[in-house]
Motif scaffolding. Structure first.
Motif, PDB file in Angstrom:
ATOM      1  N   TRP A  66       0.911  -1.238  -0.141  1.00 33.33           N
ATOM      2  CA  TRP A  66      -0.190  -0.034   0.036  1.00 33.33           C
ATOM      3  C   TRP A  66       0.786   1.258  -0.089  1.00 33.33           C
ATOM      4  O   TRP A  66       0.332   2.216  -0.297  1.00 33.33           O
ATOM      5  CB  TRP A  66      -0.874  -0.021   1.005  1.00 33.33           C
ATOM      6  CG  TRP A  66      -1.966  -1.035   1.060  1.00 33.33           C
ATOM      7  CD1 TRP A  66      -2.217  -2.000  -0.101  1.00 33.33           C
ATOM      8  CD2 TRP A  66      -2.920  -1.368   2.120  1.00 33.33           C
ATOM      9  NE1 TRP A  66      -3.424  -2.884   0.558  1.00 33.33           N
ATOM     10  CE2 TRP A  66      -3.653  -2.603   1.848  1.00 33.33           C
ATOM     11  CE3 TRP A  66      -3.281  -0.862   3.548  1.00 33.33           C
ATOM     12  CZ2 TRP A  66      -4.881  -2.929   2.593  1.00 33.33           C
ATOM     13  CZ3 TRP A  66      -4.309  -1.103   4.122  1.00 33.33           C
ATOM     14  CH2 TRP A  66      -5.250  -2.237   3.604  1.00 33.33           C
ATOM     15  N   TYR A  67       2.366   1.135   0.509  1.00 31.17           N
ATOM     16  CA  TYR A  67       3.032   2.312   0.624  1.00 31.17           C
ATOM     17  C   TYR A  67       4.211   2.220  -0.402  1.00 31.17           C
ATOM     18  O   TYR A  67       5.254   2.905  -0.337  1.00 31.17           O
ATOM     19  CB  TYR A  67       3.443   2.461   1.949  1.00 31.17           C
ATOM     20  CG  TYR A  67       2.264   2.262   2.984  1.00 31.17           C
ATOM     21  CD1 TYR A  67       1.696   3.433   3.241  1.00 31.17           C
ATOM     22  CD2 TYR A  67       1.838   0.983   3.602  1.00 31.17           C
ATOM     23  CE1 TYR A  67       0.393   3.480   4.108  1.00 31.17           C
ATOM     24  CE2 TYR A  67       0.859   1.040   4.389  1.00 31.17           C
ATOM     25  CZ  TYR A  67       0.084   2.399   4.717  1.00 31.17           C
ATOM     26  OH  TYR A  67      -0.770   2.121   5.501  1.00 31.17           O
ATOM     27  N   TRP A 117       7.681   8.928  -1.525  1.00 30.15           N
ATOM     28  CA  TRP A 117       6.239   8.336  -2.058  1.00 30.15           C
ATOM     29  C   TRP A 117       5.670   7.692  -0.781  1.00 30.15           C
ATOM     30  O   TRP A 117       4.261   8.031  -0.384  1.00 30.15           O
ATOM     31  CB  TRP A 117       6.583   7.207  -2.775  1.00 30.15           C
ATOM     32  CG  TRP A 117       5.089   6.559  -3.296  1.00 30.15           C
ATOM     33  CD1 TRP A 117       4.300   5.737  -2.640  1.00 30.15           C
ATOM     34  CD2 TRP A 117       4.185   6.994  -4.453  1.00 30.15           C
ATOM     35  NE1 TRP A 117       3.337   5.306  -3.321  1.00 30.15           N
ATOM     36  CE2 TRP A 117       3.208   6.257  -4.534  1.00 30.15           C
ATOM     37  CE3 TRP A 117       4.310   8.166  -5.348  1.00 30.15           C
ATOM     38  CZ2 TRP A 117       1.949   6.334  -5.296  1.00 30.15           C
ATOM     39  CZ3 TRP A 117       3.458   8.278  -6.234  1.00 30.15           C
ATOM     40  CH2 TRP A 117       2.207   7.346  -6.329  1.00 30.15           C
ATOM     41  N   SER A 118       6.237   6.948   0.117  1.00 33.34           N
ATOM     42  CA  SER A 118       5.751   6.295   1.201  1.00 33.34           C
ATOM     43  C   SER A 118       4.977   7.374   2.200  1.00 33.34           C
ATOM     44  O   SER A 118       3.905   6.997   2.836  1.00 33.34           O
ATOM     45  CB  SER A 118       6.505   5.428   2.103  1.00 33.34           C
ATOM     46  OG  SER A 118       6.901   4.291   1.125  1.00 33.34           O
ATOM     47  N   CYS A 136       1.756   8.511   1.252  1.00 40.11           N
ATOM     48  CA  CYS A 136       0.678   8.089   1.483  1.00 40.11           C
ATOM     49  C   CYS A 136       0.334   7.778   3.164  1.00 40.11           C
ATOM     50  O   CYS A 136      -0.840   7.965   3.375  1.00 40.11           O
ATOM     51  CB  CYS A 136       1.198   6.627   1.113  1.00 40.11           C
ATOM     52  SG  CYS A 136       1.246   6.192  -0.678  1.00 40.11           S
ATOM     53  N   GLU A 193      -3.185   8.947   4.655  1.00 36.46           N
ATOM     54  CA  GLU A 193      -3.937   8.350   5.751  1.00 36.46           C
ATOM     55  C   GLU A 193      -4.303   8.850   7.105  1.00 36.46           C
ATOM     56  O   GLU A 193      -5.355   8.920   7.557  1.00 36.46           O
ATOM     57  CB  GLU A 193      -3.060   6.968   6.045  1.00 36.46           C
ATOM     58  CG  GLU A 193      -3.861   5.904   6.578  1.00 36.46           C
ATOM     59  CD  GLU A 193      -3.175   4.349   6.488  1.00 36.46           C
ATOM     60  OE1 GLU A 193      -3.313   3.599   7.327  1.00 36.46           O
ATOM     61  OE2 GLU A 193      -2.361   4.255   5.409  1.00 36.46           O
ATOM     62  N   LEU A 223      -4.683   5.244   1.178  1.00 33.72           N
ATOM     63  CA  LEU A 223      -4.870   6.061   0.001  1.00 33.72           C
ATOM     64  C   LEU A 223      -4.749   5.125  -1.244  1.00 33.72           C
ATOM     65  O   LEU A 223      -5.960   5.233  -2.039  1.00 33.72           O
ATOM     66  CB  LEU A 223      -3.439   7.034  -0.381  1.00 33.72           C
ATOM     67  CG  LEU A 223      -3.686   8.022  -1.592  1.00 33.72           C
ATOM     68  CD1 LEU A 223      -4.754   8.626  -1.567  1.00 33.72           C
ATOM     69  CD2 LEU A 223      -2.375   8.691  -1.674  1.00 33.72           C
ATOM     70  N   VAL A 267       3.367  12.364  -3.603  1.00 34.34           N
ATOM     71  CA  VAL A 267       2.888  11.228  -4.313  1.00 34.34           C
ATOM     72  C   VAL A 267       2.678  11.609  -5.872  1.00 34.34           C
ATOM     73  O   VAL A 267       1.652  12.426  -6.447  1.00 34.34           O
ATOM     74  CB  VAL A 267       1.451  10.950  -3.735  1.00 34.34           C
ATOM     75  CG1 VAL A 267       0.854   9.634  -4.621  1.00 34.34           C
ATOM     76  CG2 VAL A 267       1.457  10.355  -2.379  1.00 34.34           C
TER      77      VAL A 267
END
Length: 421
Positions: A296-297, A316-317, A320, A324, A331, A398
Motif C-alpha cells: 500500500w505504501y 512516496w511512502s 501515502c 492516511e 490512499l 505522491v
C-alpha cells in the motif's frame, strides 16, 4: 499472547542465553514474523521495560544494527540500547525501546469512533514522522518500508521510526561528497555487545575517523565499502517482501500487507528460482532489489521493478502516510501489485514521458499494459474532506517522477507546519 517458552518453538532461545538472561528478564513474546520474534523484557539493572528483538536473518540484523547506530540520538528514531550476536552470528538480539502502540493503531482508533484528529493533531504526527525520515535521509539511509505500523508511539505521544531490517545505506548520485558541511553519518559513538564467536566483522563507530563528532561522506563511504568487501553478507540485497505476521509496533518489527499470494497477472513477479538468481546477482553487483516494502505504501518505481532507486521511495511512502492521517483510510489499498499500480494510475492519471521521464527504461515496462485513463479521479477527490494545503502537501510527495518529490528537509520548512493551528 505467549507468556512461557514453548519446547516446539525454537525461537524462544533468549531464555537459554546466559549473556542475555544475566541482564534481562524475559516476560512474554509480543510479536512473531518470518524474520524476527520480539519479546517484552525487563532490564535487571534498573527495571526498565524493553523490547528484545530476535532476528533470525543475519543480513537483516546487520542492516538494522548499522542503521540504528548511525541514527543514535535522533529524536524520532527508536533507541537501540545494545545488541548481541548468537548461534555463530546466525541470529542477533537487538534490545530496543518498548512502546505500547503505533501510528497504525492510533489511526484505527481515530477512525473507529475516536472522533478523528483535529488539524493541530495531524500536524503534530506529520511533523514527527518527517523528522524521523529526515534523520534517515540526512545520513543517506533509505528505510524502504515506511508505513504507519513502523512509527511507534509512546504513552506521552512521542513518535519514533522503527524496523530498519530493510534499510540500506546508500550514496545518492546527486550528493557532492566534497560538500563543506555534509550531514555526519555517525553522530554518536555507540558501545555494542560483542558476539561470543563471530565470523562477521561488525562495523563500529571507532572504525570511522571523527572530527568533533563529524565525518565527511567520502571518507565514511570509503570505510564502509571496505567493510562490505570483507563482509559480503552485509551488502547482499535479498527479497524481503514476505508476509511477516503479527510483528508490528510493539515488536518494533515488520507486519505487512505485502505480496501474500501468487499474482498470475503480474508477469514480473519472482519465482523462487528467479528470486534466488536475483540474490546471487545482487551479491556480485551490490544492487538494490525492488522486492521490498509494503504494497500500500510502495513507490511506483518499485512496482515497476526498478533496482536503481534512491530516497524517493521513502518520500512516496511518506505521502501515502500523510493521506492516511488526514483521511483515516489508506490512499491506495491494492490487493496485488498489478491492482496497486492500477489504483495509482486511476487517481494520478496515465504514466507517460511527461509525467515520468525515463519510465520506459524501467525493467518491467514492457511487461505491463494498462487501459488509458481519460479522467483520473485525482487526489482532491480521494481527500475531498481535506483542505487545499493538506492536499497540496500530499501532492508534493505522491507524484510519479521521483526527482520531483519534495524532500523531507524541504517538508520540514514548509509553511504548512508554521501556520496556525
Amino acid at each position: 499472547m505467549d507468556s512461557q517458552p514453548s519446547p516446539e518453538n525454537n525461537t524462544w532461545t533468549l531464555h537459554t542465553r546466559p549473556q542475555i538472561t544475566a541482564k534481562y528478564q524475559i516476560l512474554q513474546r509480543i510479536g512473531s514474523g518470518a524474520y524476527a520474534d520480539v519479546y517484552r523484557g525487563r532490564r535487571l539493572s534498573d527495571d526498565l521495560t524493553v523490547a528484545l528483538k530476535e532476528v533470525h536473518d543475519a543480513r537483516s540484523a546487520l542492516r538494522e544494527i548499522e542503521a540504528l547506530r548511525v541514527l543514535q540520538g535522533s529524536e524520532n528514531v527508536v533507541v537501540m540500547h545494545e545488541f548481541f550476536w548468537i548461534d555463530d552470528d546466525e541470529h542477533a538480539v537487538i534490545v530496543l525501546e518498548f512502546f505500547r502502540t503505533d501510528l497504525a493503531a492510533v489511526i484505527a482508533e481515530a477512525g473507529g469512533g475516536g472522533g478523528g484528529f483535529d488539524v493541530g493533531e495531524v500536524k503534530k504526527w506529520m511533523m514527527q514522522v518527517v523528522r524521523g525520515v529526515d534523520a534517515c535521509h540526512r545520513n543517506m539511509i533509505v528505510h524502504r518500508d515506511l508505513k504507519p505500523s513502523n512509527f511507534l508511539v509512546s504513552d506521552h505521544g512521542v513518535l519514533k521510526l522503527a524496523d530498519f531490517g530493510q534499510a540500506r545505506i546508500i550514496m545518492d548520485p546527486g550528493l557532492d561528497s566534497t560538500d563543506e558541511n555534509p550531514p555526519p553519518p555517525y553522530e554518536h559513538d555507540y558501545a555494542s555487545s560483542a558476539p561470543e564467536s563471530s565470523s562477521i566483522e561488525h562495523p563500529s563507530s571507532e572504525a570511522f575517523p571523527h572530527d568533533q563528532g563529524t565525518v565527511n561522506h567520502e571518507e565514511y563511504f570509503r570505510v564502509l565499502e571496505e567493510m562490505k568487501t570483507r563482509n559480503t553478507i552485509y551488502d547482499t540485497d535479498k527479497d524481503t517482501n514476505i508476509q511477516d505476521g503479527n510483528t508490528s509496533c510493539l515488536a518494533t518489527c515488520t507486519s505487512s500487507n505485502t505480496d501474500d499470494g501468487d499474482d498470475d497477472l503480474w508477469k514480473a513477479s519472482l519465482t523462487f528460482e528467479a528470486a534466488e538468481e536475483e540474490e546471487r546477482r545482487n551479491e556480485l553487483d551490490c544492487c538494490l532489489t525492488s522486492h521490498v516494502g509494503t504494497r500500500w505504501y510502495k513507490a511506483p518505481e518499485l512496482l515497476c521493478g526498478s533496482t536503481d532507486y534512491g530516497l524517493g521511495v521513502d518520500l512516496w511512502s511518506l505521502g501515502c502516510i500523510f493521506a492516511e492521517l488526514l483521511t483515516l483510510k489508506p490512499l491506495f489499498p491494492g490487493t496485488s501489485d498489478v491492482d496497486q499500480l492500477s489504483r495509482i494510475i486511476s487517481v494520478l492519471g496515465n504514466i507517460d514521458g511527461e509525467s515520468w521521464p525515463g519510465y520506459s527504461k524501467l525493467p518491467d515496462y514492457a511487461t505491463m499494459s494498462f487501459g488509458n485513463v481519460e479522467r483520473p479521479i485525482g487526489l482532491e477527490e480521494c481527500m475531498k474532506n481535506c483542505g487545499k494545503d493538506q492536499v497540496s502537501m500530499v501532492k508534493k510527495l505522491v507524484c510519479y517522477d521521483p526527482a520531483k518529490r519534495t524532500t523531507a528537509m524541504e517538508i520540514l520548512h514548509d509553511k504548512f507546519f508554521s501556520e496556525e493551528p
